[in-house]
Design a protein around this motif. Structure first.
Motif, PDB file in Angstrom:
ATOM      1  N   ASP A  33      71.478  69.772 -78.034  1.00 22.86           N
ATOM      2  CA  ASP A  33      70.130  69.728 -78.425  1.00 22.86           C
ATOM      3  C   ASP A  33      70.015  68.262 -79.146  1.00 22.86           C
ATOM      4  N   LEU A  34      71.039  67.527 -79.579  1.00 26.44           N
ATOM      5  CA  LEU A  34      70.970  66.305 -80.107  1.00 26.44           C
ATOM      6  C   LEU A  34      72.153  65.461 -79.221  1.00 26.44           C
ATOM      7  N   ARG A  35      71.801  64.609 -78.364  1.00 31.28           N
ATOM      8  CA  ARG A  35      72.485  63.879 -77.497  1.00 31.28           C
ATOM      9  C   ARG A  35      72.905  62.463 -78.018  1.00 31.28           C
ATOM     10  N   LEU A  36      74.254  62.283 -78.019  1.00 33.17           N
ATOM     11  CA  LEU A  36      74.791  60.825 -78.393  1.00 33.17           C
ATOM     12  C   LEU A  36      75.706  60.485 -77.150  1.00 33.17           C
ATOM     13  N   PRO A  37      74.865  59.773 -76.192  1.00 31.21           N
ATOM     14  CA  PRO A  37      75.736  59.482 -75.008  1.00 31.21           C
ATOM     15  C   PRO A  37      76.887  58.160 -75.017  1.00 31.21           C
ATOM     16  N   LEU A  38      77.806  58.412 -75.992  1.00 29.02           N
ATOM     17  CA  LEU A  38      78.688  57.464 -76.147  1.00 29.02           C
ATOM     18  C   LEU A  38      80.169  58.154 -75.914  1.00 29.02           C
ATOM     19  N   PRO A  39      80.944  57.131 -75.453  1.00 28.38           N
ATOM     20  CA  PRO A  39      82.204  57.708 -74.891  1.00 28.38           C
ATOM     21  C   PRO A  39      83.409  58.220 -76.008  1.00 28.38           C
ATOM     22  N   THR A  40      83.056  57.717 -77.261  1.00 28.27           N
ATOM     23  CA  THR A  40      83.823  58.403 -78.596  1.00 28.27           C
ATOM     24  C   THR A  40      83.459  59.754 -78.888  1.00 28.27           C
ATOM     25  N   VAL A  41      82.098  60.041 -78.544  1.00 31.96           N
ATOM     26  CA  VAL A  41      81.602  61.580 -79.050  1.00 31.96           C
ATOM     27  C   VAL A  41      81.830  62.482 -77.781  1.00 31.96           C
ATOM     28  N   SER A  42      82.525  63.681 -78.267  1.00 29.36           N
ATOM     29  CA  SER A  42      82.992  64.808 -77.386  1.00 29.36           C
ATOM     30  C   SER A  42      81.733  65.249 -76.700  1.00 29.36           C
ATOM     31  N   PRO A  43      81.768  66.038 -75.606  1.00 31.57           N
ATOM     32  CA  PRO A  43      80.523  66.640 -74.933  1.00 31.57           C
ATOM     33  C   PRO A  43      79.892  67.439 -75.893  1.00 31.57           C
ATOM     34  N   GLN A  44      80.741  68.213 -76.538  1.00 32.05           N
ATOM     35  CA  GLN A  44      80.060  69.106 -77.548  1.00 32.05           C
ATOM     36  C   GLN A  44      80.916  68.872 -78.985  1.00 32.05           C
ATOM     37  N   HIS A  45      80.660  67.998 -79.448  1.00 33.69           N
ATOM     38  CA  HIS A  45      81.266  67.674 -80.756  1.00 33.69           C
ATOM     39  C   HIS A  45      81.152  68.390 -81.929  1.00 33.69           C
ATOM     40  N   CYS A  46      79.935  68.912 -82.240  1.00 39.59           N
ATOM     41  CA  CYS A  46      79.925  69.745 -83.293  1.00 39.59           C
ATOM     42  C   CYS A  46      78.520  70.265 -83.374  1.00 39.59           C
ATOM     43  N   SER A  60      83.478  71.244 -83.338  1.00 39.53           N
ATOM     44  CA  SER A  60      83.607  72.005 -82.121  1.00 39.53           C
ATOM     45  C   SER A  60      84.717  71.518 -81.470  1.00 39.53           C
ATOM     46  N   ASP A  61      85.098  70.401 -81.624  1.00 42.52           N
ATOM     47  CA  ASP A  61      86.232  69.936 -80.595  1.00 42.52           C
ATOM     48  C   ASP A  61      87.551  69.345 -81.829  1.00 42.52           C
ATOM     49  N   PRO A  62      88.496  70.186 -81.890  1.00 45.32           N
ATOM     50  CA  PRO A  62      89.652  69.708 -82.874  1.00 45.32           C
ATOM     51  C   PRO A  62      90.254  68.443 -82.579  1.00 45.32           C
ATOM     52  N   GLU A  63      89.925  67.903 -81.375  1.00 50.98           N
ATOM     53  CA  GLU A  63      90.430  66.444 -81.041  1.00 50.98           C
ATOM     54  C   GLU A  63      89.577  65.341 -81.604  1.00 50.98           C
ATOM     55  N   SER A  64      88.257  65.713 -81.796  1.00 45.89           N
ATOM     56  CA  SER A  64      87.337  64.609 -82.256  1.00 45.89           C
ATOM     57  C   SER A  64      86.812  64.792 -83.621  1.00 45.89           C
ATOM     58  N   GLU A  65      87.265  64.240 -84.521  1.00 41.73           N
ATOM     59  CA  GLU A  65      86.604  64.255 -85.947  1.00 41.73           C
ATOM     60  C   GLU A  65      85.252  64.294 -86.204  1.00 41.73           C
ATOM     61  N   THR A  66      84.773  65.028 -87.065  1.00 43.43           N
ATOM     62  CA  THR A  66      83.489  65.315 -87.550  1.00 43.43           C
ATOM     63  C   THR A  66      83.673  64.694 -89.107  1.00 43.43           C
ATOM     64  N   LEU A  67      83.041  63.820 -89.657  1.00 41.30           N
ATOM     65  CA  LEU A  67      83.273  63.565 -91.148  1.00 41.30           C
ATOM     66  C   LEU A  67      82.075  63.913 -91.930  1.00 41.30           C
ATOM     67  N   SER A  74      86.312  70.756 -90.555  1.00 37.35           N
ATOM     68  CA  SER A  74      86.093  71.912 -89.388  1.00 37.35           C
ATOM     69  C   SER A  74      84.773  72.529 -89.684  1.00 37.35           C
ATOM     70  N   ASN A  75      84.446  73.153 -91.050  1.00 32.23           N
ATOM     71  CA  ASN A  75      83.215  73.587 -91.136  1.00 32.23           C
ATOM     72  C   ASN A  75      82.774  73.504 -92.919  1.00 32.23           C
ATOM     73  N   ALA A  76      81.708  73.233 -93.112  1.00 35.52           N
ATOM     74  CA  ALA A  76      81.154  72.889 -94.556  1.00 35.52           C
ATOM     75  C   ALA A  76      79.859  72.993 -94.622  1.00 35.52           C
ATOM     76  N   GLU A  77      79.640  73.409 -95.800  1.00 35.94           N
ATOM     77  CA  GLU A  77      77.810  73.386 -96.066  1.00 35.94           C
ATOM     78  C   GLU A  77      77.347  72.086 -96.431  1.00 35.94           C
ATOM     79  N   LEU A  78      76.180  71.788 -95.727  1.00 37.02           N
ATOM     80  CA  LEU A  78      75.445  70.594 -96.087  1.00 37.02           C
ATOM     81  C   LEU A  78      74.470  70.457 -97.137  1.00 37.02           C
ATOM     82  N   SER A  79      74.562  69.592 -97.900  1.00 35.29           N
ATOM     83  CA  SER A  79      73.463  69.153 -99.177  1.00 35.29           C
ATOM     84  C   SER A  79      72.705  67.876 -98.500  1.00 35.29           C
ATOM     85  N   ASP A  80      71.689  68.006 -99.585  1.00 39.13           N
ATOM     86  CA  ASP A  80      70.777  66.713 -99.370  1.00 39.13           C
ATOM     87  C   ASP A  80      71.388  65.470 -99.810  1.00 39.13           C
TER      88      ASP A  80
END
Length: 113
Positions: A33-46, A60-67, A74-80
């Protein structure tokens, strides 16, 4: 609830990506839905899921960090005003809650100190 990811792009200004629907998949794959066409981003990153008027960030990918605010999640609630890093791309979260009549309720930003 109104949710958007704001990517700061430097001299060209910010780019805003409204997040709608129950799930938004973010990654390199053309079907995301939101595409980031960069080699360091997983095909389905998060993904971002909207559940019970809460926005949840799911890695979505344990090999690639989402900060989230500089910490791997691995999962967290987002705030403003949260910061989400997906590969080399940094987004600021814009989140406001709406009342049943559609008006916006003020959200309080976290102290950045």
């Amino acid at each position: 609830m109104k949710l958007a990811l704001i990517m700061q792009t430097g001299s060209t200004g910010d780019r805003t990506f409204p997040i709608s629907g129950d799930r938004t998949v973010i990654g390199r794959d053309g079907r995301c839905d939101l595409r980031l066409p960069l080699p360091t981003v997983s095909p389905q990153h998060c993904e971002i899921a909207i559940e019970n008027r809460r926005a949840i960030l799911l890695s979505s990918d344990p090999e690639s960090e989402t900060l989230l605010n500089g910490l791997p999640v691995s999962n967290a609630e987002l705030s403003d005003a949260d910061t989400v890093c997906i590969g080399p791309v940094t987004f600021r979260v814009s989140l406001s809650l709406t009342t049943e009549d559609g008006s916006t309720r003020l959200t309080v930003e976290r102290d950045k100190n």
